[in-house]
Write a protein that holds these residues in place. Structure first.
Motif, PDB file in Angstrom:
ATOM      1  N   ALA A 138       0.840  -1.261  -0.012  1.00  0.00           N
ATOM      2  CA  ALA A 138      -0.021   0.058  -0.195  1.00  0.00           C
ATOM      3  C   ALA A 138       0.836   1.076  -0.091  1.00  0.00           C
ATOM      4  N   GLY A 139       0.498   2.300  -0.628  1.00  0.00           N
ATOM      5  CA  GLY A 139       0.924   3.506  -0.840  1.00  0.00           C
ATOM      6  C   GLY A 139       2.028   3.716  -1.643  1.00  0.00           C
ATOM      7  N   SER A 140       2.700   2.490  -2.580  1.00  0.00           N
ATOM      8  CA  SER A 140       3.762   2.525  -3.455  1.00  0.00           C
ATOM      9  C   SER A 140       3.377   3.189  -4.795  1.00  0.00           C
ATOM     10  N   THR A 141       3.998   3.791  -5.406  1.00  0.00           N
ATOM     11  CA  THR A 141       3.922   4.423  -6.964  1.00  0.00           C
ATOM     12  C   THR A 141       4.678   3.772  -7.856  1.00  0.00           C
ATOM     13  N   PRO A 196       1.508   4.534 -23.402  1.00  0.00           N
ATOM     14  CA  PRO A 196       0.964   5.446 -23.509  1.00  0.00           C
ATOM     15  C   PRO A 196       1.042   6.506 -21.939  1.00  0.00           C
ATOM     16  N   LEU A 197       1.064   7.696 -22.036  1.00  0.00           N
ATOM     17  CA  LEU A 197       1.068   8.540 -20.790  1.00  0.00           C
ATOM     18  C   LEU A 197      -0.109   8.457 -19.933  1.00  0.00           C
ATOM     19  N   ALA A 198      -1.238   8.175 -20.717  1.00  0.00           N
ATOM     20  CA  ALA A 198      -2.679   8.393 -19.862  1.00  0.00           C
ATOM     21  C   ALA A 198      -2.660   7.317 -18.734  1.00  0.00           C
ATOM     22  N   CYS A 199      -1.990   6.256 -19.124  1.00  0.00           N
ATOM     23  CA  CYS A 199      -2.193   4.936 -17.809  1.00  0.00           C
ATOM     24  C   CYS A 199      -1.425   5.621 -16.671  1.00  0.00           C
ATOM     25  N   PHE A 200      -0.449   6.336 -16.698  1.00  0.00           N
ATOM     26  CA  PHE A 200       0.213   6.811 -15.631  1.00  0.00           C
ATOM     27  C   PHE A 200      -0.419   8.174 -15.103  1.00  0.00           C
ATOM     28  N   ALA A 201      -0.979   8.742 -15.672  1.00  0.00           N
ATOM     29  CA  ALA A 201      -1.888   9.960 -15.049  1.00  0.00           C
ATOM     30  C   ALA A 201      -2.997   9.431 -14.359  1.00  0.00           C
ATOM     31  N   GLN A 202      -3.825   8.588 -14.770  1.00  0.00           N
ATOM     32  CA  GLN A 202      -4.871   8.012 -14.184  1.00  0.00           C
ATOM     33  C   GLN A 202      -4.414   7.274 -13.026  1.00  0.00           C
ATOM     34  N   ALA A 203      -3.283   6.604 -13.005  1.00  0.00           N
ATOM     35  CA  ALA A 203      -2.948   5.873 -11.804  1.00  0.00           C
ATOM     36  C   ALA A 203      -2.243   6.736 -10.693  1.00  0.00           C
ATOM     37  N   LEU A 204      -1.848   8.014 -11.162  1.00  0.00           N
ATOM     38  CA  LEU A 204      -1.353   8.853 -10.285  1.00  0.00           C
ATOM     39  C   LEU A 204      -2.561   9.442  -9.275  1.00  0.00           C
ATOM     40  N   ALA A 222      -3.177   9.094  -5.445  1.00  0.00           N
ATOM     41  CA  ALA A 222      -3.689  10.444  -4.495  1.00  0.00           C
ATOM     42  C   ALA A 222      -4.811   9.937  -3.630  1.00  0.00           C
ATOM     43  N   ARG A 223      -5.945   9.406  -4.351  1.00  0.00           N
ATOM     44  CA  ARG A 223      -7.250   9.238  -3.624  1.00  0.00           C
ATOM     45  C   ARG A 223      -6.867   8.251  -2.638  1.00  0.00           C
ATOM     46  N   ALA A 224      -6.360   7.046  -2.873  1.00  0.00           N
ATOM     47  CA  ALA A 224      -5.887   6.019  -1.981  1.00  0.00           C
ATOM     48  C   ALA A 224      -5.058   6.470  -0.748  1.00  0.00           C
ATOM     49  N   GLN A 225      -4.279   7.466  -0.842  1.00  0.00           N
ATOM     50  CA  GLN A 225      -3.471   7.902   0.079  1.00  0.00           C
ATOM     51  C   GLN A 225      -4.252   9.220   0.974  1.00  0.00           C
ATOM     52  N   GLY A 226      -5.581   9.567   0.407  1.00  0.00           N
ATOM     53  CA  GLY A 226      -6.133  10.342   1.219  1.00  0.00           C
ATOM     54  C   GLY A 226      -5.856  11.969   0.947  1.00  0.00           C
ATOM     55  N   GLN A 240      -2.402  17.868 -12.404  1.00  0.00           N
ATOM     56  CA  GLN A 240      -1.437  16.847 -12.244  1.00  0.00           C
ATOM     57  C   GLN A 240      -0.167  17.448 -11.347  1.00  0.00           C
ATOM     58  N   ALA A 241       0.331  18.622 -11.410  1.00  0.00           N
ATOM     59  CA  ALA A 241       1.276  19.017 -10.766  1.00  0.00           C
ATOM     60  C   ALA A 241       1.202  19.237  -9.309  1.00  0.00           C
ATOM     61  N   ARG A 242      -0.147  19.375  -9.067  1.00  0.00           N
ATOM     62  CA  ARG A 242      -0.815  19.463  -7.535  1.00  0.00           C
ATOM     63  C   ARG A 242      -0.814  18.144  -7.129  1.00  0.00           C
ATOM     64  N   LEU A 243      -1.151  17.167  -7.701  1.00  0.00           N
ATOM     65  CA  LEU A 243      -1.012  15.790  -7.302  1.00  0.00           C
ATOM     66  C   LEU A 243       0.465  15.254  -6.949  1.00  0.00           C
ATOM     67  N   LEU A 244       1.371  15.644  -8.121  1.00  0.00           N
ATOM     68  CA  LEU A 244       2.739  15.303  -7.767  1.00  0.00           C
ATOM     69  C   LEU A 244       3.321  15.903  -6.479  1.00  0.00           C
ATOM     70  N   ALA A 245       2.956  17.221  -6.063  1.00  0.00           N
ATOM     71  CA  ALA A 245       3.147  18.055  -4.938  1.00  0.00           C
ATOM     72  C   ALA A 245       2.739  17.195  -3.659  1.00  0.00           C
TER      73      ALA A 245
END
Lengths: 414, 61
Positions: A243-246, A396-404, A408-412, B48-53
């Motif tokens: 949990a928490g790993s990116t 494709p970059l979009a996969c990584f953007a969705q996962a990010l 963030a949501r999982a980490q609250g 996205q920059a905000r999420l990264l921060a």
């Protein structure tokens, strides 16, 4: 747990893996695979969304198992829902290109001695007209039949007699001998043959089968690819519980979608339309004949091999359409910008023994816009063609953007 | 202003960050330039920059 601590744990989990090749058994036994199930590469894929090359391979597998006599009957069976399609990754396996696995096919069994996780892969069929590239004629079926009837059982007996082969040591050595273990597996295949042959000879009752299996392995420079994939999956899958790993724990494609799974988010896929590789084509073929990218083989890039280890493999650079050694070093250095560290066991002599870049961090991908590069074979777009070349492709970059966003949501925090 | 005037009164040595075009022009004029490749995080996408921060290692998220 903080993201930093989770990633340190995930990277340690990934790079401390000890994959050992222990067996080769039919998929129905090793995977507990149901009858009327066809495993395919990449993230989940409904039949209607599968590209024609993938569909051709699925229908061929249905005929191979004897569930239908011809493609028309096989198609009816699939479209009626009486054949289940499921990703290899959901069944504990990794499949190259179309990735097709059915119950009768023999699969190698790899155990990660660090924790006991198991992963599986089929026996590599060789080059040319093969099921993994969507070929589907009588020669494909005859080879699959021989693999199941003679080669698989013999390989299984030899591996059980050997008491397992240490794949990590073999892969570290192959890297030093010029393989990146995606598009170049000559050294790894030779090392495997060297380790396996005495056991094959010992367990065989007759010389004929040993000679045929030896010829088959010796005639296929990519024989080791599937084993490298199973070893990589055995290393990466245990990370999916941190949990928490990116850190990315899976990258896979099915000819329609590219999908990733992230260590901190478990089995959830993040997908985007897959790209088409760029590279070199066999005589008579051009970029217009290329199928969009496919296969679970990007699992080797996920563990720091393939394109990530390009600097270790100058011989492959031209084959995948790049320039020379400088380009290879540039690729490895670029991938280092999106990874968490260097592999402690996979080292590159040409880079003063630095480890290969490993542990793709979705944050670094989104921040830099640098997407993972993958070395890959290129399948023909027309069903039944087989392999038409080799090259490189970007995730494709979009996969990584969705996962990010999901992390963030999982980490609250979002 | 006086300081800027002093700057241009001496030999220029330039560190160029970001767009490489500026470095190329100065180099063509014989000005020593150290170019630093840089792009805004996430290509300048503010969400996205905000999420990264928020997920930065230093923040202990």
């Amino acid at each position: 747990m903080s993201v930093r601590a989770a990633n340190e744990r995930a990277l340690a989990c990934l790079t401390s893996a000890q994959p050992v090749l222990v067996d080769c058994r039919p998929a129905r036994e090793a995977l507990g695979l149901d009858e009327h199930t066809v495993l395919h590469s990449g993230p989940p894929l409904p039949w209607e969304r599968a590209c024609p090359t993938m569909q051709a391979a699925i229908l061929c597998a249905v005929r191979y198992e004897g569930w239908a006599a011809d493609d028309a009957a096989a198609r009816r069976l699939v479209e009626s829902g009486r054949v289940t399609l499921s990703p290899c990754h959901h069944a504990g396996a990794a499949g190259p290109m179309t990735g097709i696995i059915t119950a009768s096919m023999p699969v190698f069994v790899v155990v990660n001695r660090q924790g006991g996780h198991r992963a599986h892969a089929t026996v590599n069929e060789g080059l040319g007209k093969v099921l993994r590239f969507g070929a589907n004629d009588a020669s494909v079926l005859a080879r699959l039949d021989w693999l199941a009837r003679e080669a698989g059982p013999l390989l299984g007996a030899a591996l059980r007699s050997a008491g397992g082969l240490d794949l990590r040591a073999l892969m570290a050595q192959a890297l030093r001998m010029g393989d990146e273990m995606h598009q170049r597996n000559i050294a790894a295949s030779a090392l495997l043959a060297r380790a396996l042959m005495p056991h094959l000879a010992r367990v065989a009752a007759e010389t004929g089968p040993v000679a045929r299996v030896a010829d088959f392995i010796a005639g296929n420079d990519q024989f080791f690819l599937n084993l490298g994939m199973a070893a990589a999956k055995a290393a990466a899958d245990p990370c999916l519980k941190i949990a928490g790993s990116t850190m990315v724990a899976t990258m896979a494609r099915n000819g329609t979608d590219f999908g990733i799974r992230v260590a901190g988010l478990g089995p959830r896929w993040f997908t985007a339309p897959v790209n088409t590789p760029e590279g070199l084509y066999f005589p008579g073929f051009t970029a217009a004949d290329a199928n969009p990218d496919m296969g679970d083989s990007a699992i080797v890039e996920t563990v720091g091999l393939g394109a990530f280890a390009m600097a270790a493999s100058p011989a492959v650079v031209r084959f995948v359409g790049a320039g020379g050694l400088r380009d290879a070093v540039r690729v490895t250095e670029e991938m280092a910008e999106i990874t968490l560290g260097e592999h402690p066991h996979f080292r590159i002599p040409a880079l003063d023994e630095r480890g290969t870049p490993v542990g793709i961090d979705i944050r670094k991908v989104v921040e830099t816009g640098i997407t993972p590069l993958i070395n890959t074979g290129i399948a023909g777009r027309a069903p039944g063609t087989g392999q038409i070349g080799a090259g490189v492709v970007r995730a494709p970059l979009a996969c990584f953007a969705q996962a990010l966003e999901a992390v963030a949501r999982a980490q609250g925090v979002a | 202003m006086a300081e800027i005037g002093d700057l241009f009164g001496r030999e220029l040595r330039v560190i160029n960050v970001g767009l490489e075009g500026f470095a190329v022009v100065l180099e063509s004029l014989g000005v020593p330039v150290l170019h630093v490749e840089w792009i805004p995080p996430a290509g300048g996408d503010p969400a996205q920059a905000r999420l990264l921060a928020l997920l930065d290692d230093e923040d202990g998220a």
